[in-house]
Design an enzyme around this catalytic site. Structure first.
Site, PDB file in Angstrom:
ATOM      1  N   GLU A   1     -11.467   4.136  -0.842  1.00  0.00           N
ATOM      2  CA  GLU A   1     -11.861   4.442   0.539  1.00  0.00           C
ATOM      3  C   GLU A   1     -12.707   5.711   0.632  1.00  0.00           C
ATOM      4  OE1 GLU A   1      -8.772   3.730  -0.453  1.00  0.00           O
ATOM      5  OE2 GLU A   1      -7.324   5.216   0.156  1.00  0.00           O
TER       6      GLU A   1
ATOM      7  N   LYS B   1       2.669   3.482  -5.714  1.00  0.00           N
ATOM      8  CA  LYS B   1       2.129   2.456  -6.616  1.00  0.00           C
ATOM      9  C   LYS B   1       3.166   1.969  -7.635  1.00  0.00           C
ATOM     10  CE  LYS B   1      -1.060   3.362  -3.964  1.00  0.00           C
ATOM     11  NZ  LYS B   1      -1.023   2.585  -2.697  1.00  0.00           N
TER      12      LYS B   1
ATOM     13  N   ASP C   1      -3.323  -3.046  -2.415  1.00  0.00           N
ATOM     14  CA  ASP C   1      -4.373  -2.039  -2.427  1.00  0.00           C
ATOM     15  C   ASP C   1      -4.261  -1.209  -3.711  1.00  0.00           C
ATOM     16  OD1 ASP C   1      -5.294   0.872  -0.451  1.00  0.00           O
ATOM     17  OD2 ASP C   1      -6.544  -0.545  -1.541  1.00  0.00           O
ATOM     18  N   ASN C   2      -5.363  -0.583  -4.128  1.00  0.00           N
ATOM     19  CA  ASN C   2      -5.368   0.428  -5.189  1.00  0.00           C
ATOM     20  C   ASN C   2      -5.009  -0.055  -6.579  1.00  0.00           C
ATOM     21  OD1 ASN C   2      -3.772   2.021  -2.588  1.00  0.00           O
ATOM     22  ND2 ASN C   2      -5.832   2.649  -3.213  1.00  0.00           N
TER      23      ASN C   2
ATOM     24  N   ASP D   1       0.827  -1.204   0.000  1.00  0.00           N
ATOM     25  CA  ASP D   1       0.000   0.000   0.000  1.00  0.00           C
ATOM     26  C   ASP D   1       0.860   1.251   0.000  1.00  0.00           C
ATOM     27  OD1 ASP D   1      -2.623   1.369   2.169  1.00  0.00           O
ATOM     28  OD2 ASP D   1      -2.359   1.434  -0.016  1.00  0.00           O
TER      29      ASP D   1
END
Ligand SMILES: CCc1ncnc2c1ncn2[C@@H]1O[C@H](/C=C/CNC(=O)c2cc(-c3ccc(F)cc3)cc(O)c2O)[C@@H](O)[C@H]1O
Ligand SMILES: [Mg+2]
Length: 214
Positions: A199, A144, A169-170, A141
């Site tokens: 989120e 990126k 994540d993401n 996380d």
């Protein structure tokens, strides 16, 4: 002087959460981010997916890349069995200082080792310096564009074993296209996408769960 958003998030925890109660810390942060200021925590919706992956795996060794304010650190550590260890890497000293206080407020310091530094520098030192041979679970996380290089680095350092889980994540927003292409096309991973939302918003996002096949 002006406070920072992480400082305001910590104040909300100290004001609204009960010391020693991890769930109240998670709730206080989610409430702060919904009602006061958005912050890049994995959040409550994706957090439930994270919780289910952790609970099902029951890991004894966990690595988190990108602590930020410690929201996912607390979520994960709260579900770990006794003697399990979560190592979380954070290179911004201001964020690390906030995260230490959030983790302390939740009463989970025993299970968490927050290490300050860049993942690329720390990952090669984990076996010798932190007494961990392989990780059962890695939660990605951080920046990126670091997901893929750090995954290759973890492979090269022998930190993954047959069955190790990478949870990222993401993968949609902000997106990690090179990482996603890698884990979905490599014969060394079995990947699964968990559709969710960014989120505290209605924007699509999701988590990618990838099992290392050895
Ligand atoms: C050098 C390697 C390395 N080593 C150690 N620590 C490192 C590190 N690289 C980064 N860190 C720390 O990790 C955290 C950064 C996390 C980066 N996360 C997002 O950018 C993100 C953005 C959105 C979003 C923003 C705006 C939008 F509009 C939409 C979505 C949503 C999300 O959930 C997101 O995670 C910070 O604490 C860094 O100090
Ligand atoms: Mg994130």
């Amino acid at each position: 002087t002006q406070s920072t958003r992480p400082q305001r998030l910590l104040s909300a925890v100290q004001k609204n959460a009960t010391r020693g109660d991890p769930c109240s810390v998670v709730k206080a942060i989610d409430q702060f981010c919904r009602s006061k200021e958005w912050a890049m925590n994995v959040g409550d919706e994706k957090g439930c997916i994270l919780d289910s992956v952790v609970s099902e795996l029951n890991p004894t060794t966990v690595l988190e890349l990108g602590t930020y304010c410690g929201y996912s650190t607390v979520r994960i550590a709260n579900l770990l069995p006794p003697h399990a260890k979560l190592i979380t890497l954070e290179f911004n000293p201001d964020f690390a200082a906030i995260a230490r206080q959030v983790i302390a407020w939740s009463g989970l310091e025993e299970k968490v080792q927050l290490v300050e530094g860049a993942s690329g520098d720390l990952i090669p030192k984990i076996k010798q310096d932190f007494g961990v041979q392989t990780f059962d679970l890695v939660f990605l996380d951080h920046w990126k564009d670091r997901y893929l290089p750090d995954t290759k680095l973890m492979e090269a350092c022998g930190l993954l074993r047959k069955g190790s889980i990478l949870l990222a994540d993401n993968v949609i927003c902000p997106g990690t296209p090179d990482y996603l292409e890698y884990v979905r096309s490599s014969p060394r991973y079995e990947s699964q996408y968990f559709k969710s939302h960014l989120e505290y918003t209605k924007v699509e996002d999701g988590l990618e769960k990838s099992v290392f096949l050895g």
